[in-house]
Design a protein around this motif. Structure first.
Motif, PDB file in Angstrom:
ATOM      1  N   UNK A  52       2.086   9.501  -5.653  1.00 20.33           N
ATOM      2  CA  UNK A  52       2.642  10.795  -5.272  1.00 20.33           C
ATOM      3  C   UNK A  52       3.770  11.202  -6.220  1.00 20.33           C
ATOM      4  N   UNK A  53       4.654  10.265  -6.541  1.00 21.26           N
ATOM      5  CA  UNK A  53       5.762  10.547  -7.446  1.00 21.26           C
ATOM      6  C   UNK A  53       5.248  10.971  -8.819  1.00 21.26           C
ATOM      7  N   UNK A  63      11.434  12.893   0.536  1.00 21.33           N
ATOM      8  CA  UNK A  63      10.731  12.704   1.806  1.00 21.33           C
ATOM      9  C   UNK A  63      11.721  12.486   2.952  1.00 21.33           C
ATOM     10  N   UNK A  64      12.769  11.721   2.699  1.00 21.92           N
ATOM     11  CA  UNK A  64      13.787  11.491   3.730  1.00 21.92           C
ATOM     12  C   UNK A  64      14.536  12.778   4.062  1.00 21.92           C
ATOM     13  N   UNK A  90       8.101  13.114 -10.714  1.00 27.96           N
ATOM     14  CA  UNK A  90       9.442  12.604 -10.455  1.00 27.96           C
ATOM     15  C   UNK A  90       9.388  11.109 -10.196  1.00 27.96           C
ATOM     16  N   UNK A  91      10.569  10.506 -10.137  1.00 32.76           N
ATOM     17  CA  UNK A  91      10.651   9.061  -9.924  1.00 32.76           C
ATOM     18  C   UNK A  91      10.309   8.730  -8.475  1.00 32.76           C
ATOM     19  N   UNK A  92      10.024   7.448  -8.258  1.00 26.22           N
ATOM     20  CA  UNK A  92       9.771   7.019  -6.881  1.00 26.22           C
ATOM     21  C   UNK A  92      11.020   7.220  -6.038  1.00 26.22           C
ATOM     22  N   UNK A  93      12.190   6.973  -6.620  1.00 22.91           N
ATOM     23  CA  UNK A  93      13.432   7.179  -5.887  1.00 22.91           C
ATOM     24  C   UNK A  93      13.561   8.646  -5.460  1.00 22.91           C
ATOM     25  N   UNK A  94      13.304   9.560  -6.382  1.00 19.72           N
ATOM     26  CA  UNK A  94      13.392  10.988  -6.056  1.00 19.72           C
ATOM     27  C   UNK A  94      12.362  11.360  -4.995  1.00 19.72           C
ATOM     28  N   UNK A 109       0.830  -1.209   0.000  1.00 24.37           N
ATOM     29  CA  UNK A 109       0.000   0.000   0.000  1.00 24.37           C
ATOM     30  C   UNK A 109       0.864   1.259   0.000  1.00 24.37           C
ATOM     31  N   UNK A 110       1.959   1.231   0.754  1.00 24.70           N
ATOM     32  CA  UNK A 110       2.856   2.388   0.805  1.00 24.70           C
ATOM     33  C   UNK A 110       3.532   2.587  -0.551  1.00 24.70           C
ATOM     34  N   UNK A 111       3.941   1.497  -1.170  1.00 27.34           N
ATOM     35  CA  UNK A 111       4.558   1.583  -2.486  1.00 27.34           C
ATOM     36  C   UNK A 111       3.588   2.204  -3.486  1.00 27.34           C
ATOM     37  N   UNK A 112       2.328   1.801  -3.420  1.00 23.62           N
ATOM     38  CA  UNK A 112       1.321   2.366  -4.328  1.00 23.62           C
ATOM     39  C   UNK A 112       1.124   3.855  -4.068  1.00 23.62           C
TER      40      UNK A 112
END
Length: 111
Positions: free
Chosen positions: A30-31, A45-46, A36-40, A22-25
């Motif tokens: 959001x990305x 966020x970090x 932007x990418x999920x990595x970005x 669910x968090x990944x989704x």
């Protein structure tokens, strides 16, 4: 080139990360919304989280440095409250005394 356990400054480090589906989704949505990418998105966020921790640490350090002064504020508030009571008491007493003073009453009536 960096050796196995060393890394060059500024070079990204690959990290294995496990997330609930669910968090990944949510991250993917959001990305995409932010373009932007999920990595970005995760790195952003970090970074925000760590900046918040830095600010929290600064506030905690400030409170620790000024603990005595902060605690003394309560003492001053109590003293101010005591003075307010004293002023009201004196004011009430003064008004009562003045109203019983014939000279004061005479001057009031003459004005």
């Amino acid at each position: 080139m960096a050796k196995n356990n060393q890394r060059e400054p500024g070079q990204p480090v690959q990290v294995m990360l496990r997330l609930p589906a669910e968090m990944r989704d949510r991250l993917a949505t959001l990305a995409q919304a932010n373009g932007r990418s999920m990595n970005a998105e995760i790195v952003g966020a970090l970074e925000q989280h760590l900046k918040g921790l830095d600010r929290l640490s600064a506030v905690e350090a400030f409170i620790g440095q000024h603990r005595d002064e902060i605690l003394s504020i309560g003492k001053f508030e109590q003293r101010i409250g005591d003075l307010e009571v004293l002023v009201r008491t004196l004011s009430d007493h003064t008004v009562s005394s003045l109203l019983r003073d014939p000279e004061f009453i005479r001057r009031l009536k003459s004005e």
